[in-house]
Write an enzyme that holds these catalytic residues in place. Sequence first.
Site, short mmCIF file in Angstrom:
data_model
loop_
_atom_site.label_atom_id
_atom_site.label_comp_id
_atom_site.label_asym_id
_atom_site.label_seq_id
_atom_site.Cartn_x
_atom_site.Cartn_y
_atom_site.Cartn_z
CD GLU A 63 -3.37 4.19 -1.76
OE1 GLU A 63 -3.72 5.49 -2.04
OE2 GLU A 63 -3.17 3.88 -0.82
CG ASP A 72 0.14 6.97 -1.41
OD1 ASP A 72 -0.94 7.26 -1.43
OD2 ASP A 72 1.00 7.73 -0.88
CD GLU A 76 -2.08 1.51 2.79
OE1 GLU A 76 -2.57 2.78 3.01
OE2 GLU A 76 -2.14 0.46 3.56
#
Length: 233
Positions: free
Chosen positions: A125, A53, A49
């Site tokens: 993400e 991002d 994640e």
Amino acid sequence: MDNSEHDNLSGIEEKLGYRFKTRTLLQEALTHRTYVNEAGGGRDNQRLEFFGDSVLDFLLSEILLTRFPGCREGELTRMRAALVDEVSLGRISAALGIGSGLRLGRGEDKGGGREKRSLLADAFEAVLAAVYLDGGIESARSVVNGCFLPLLDSHETLSGRDFKTDLQERARIVRHELPSYRLKEISGPDHDRRFTVEVYLGDQRMGEGTGRSKKEAEQAAARAALAMMKGEG
């Protein structure tokens, strides 16, 4: 891997338009920390994640810079924030079937974790990071284009709307009062802080939003409040 999990992963791959060479990356991207805690080991999706991002910000910035050559930095920033807020990412994730593929702890699963926007947004993400690590930047770019270019055709994203200003004007006309924002929590490690903000009209909680800054979270909360007020007045 049982047949149900295999089918879920295949369905996500089909909707992504990408077939993983190393499927364990996709499994990791879909693994919530509650699953790892109950299993007593393994790796959850938080590292992916974190990387996803950054990948998403880079690829969306590239798209916006190319597509809107006349826009200034502030306008581009607002458009990107609207595209990556929890509402947008949650919807995209749900459309990809990511919720059904999540590996959750029993409590989180029973508590509706597969429909939680925050979990879905984080998982998207992580999945994007997995695509990048498995297939490279062009594969990740293809996924981002497929998911986000349709959103750029919607008027609210294209205009880079200032949701806080829109909410203030609507609340003044419809409710004869102004919104107020309250910081609910700050979470995440130092390198990846997440702010959660609630917005109120009087004593009524109208929505909440999460972002990487307080301003971004307030914009997301205002957007949620505008959706709640739709149809009023």
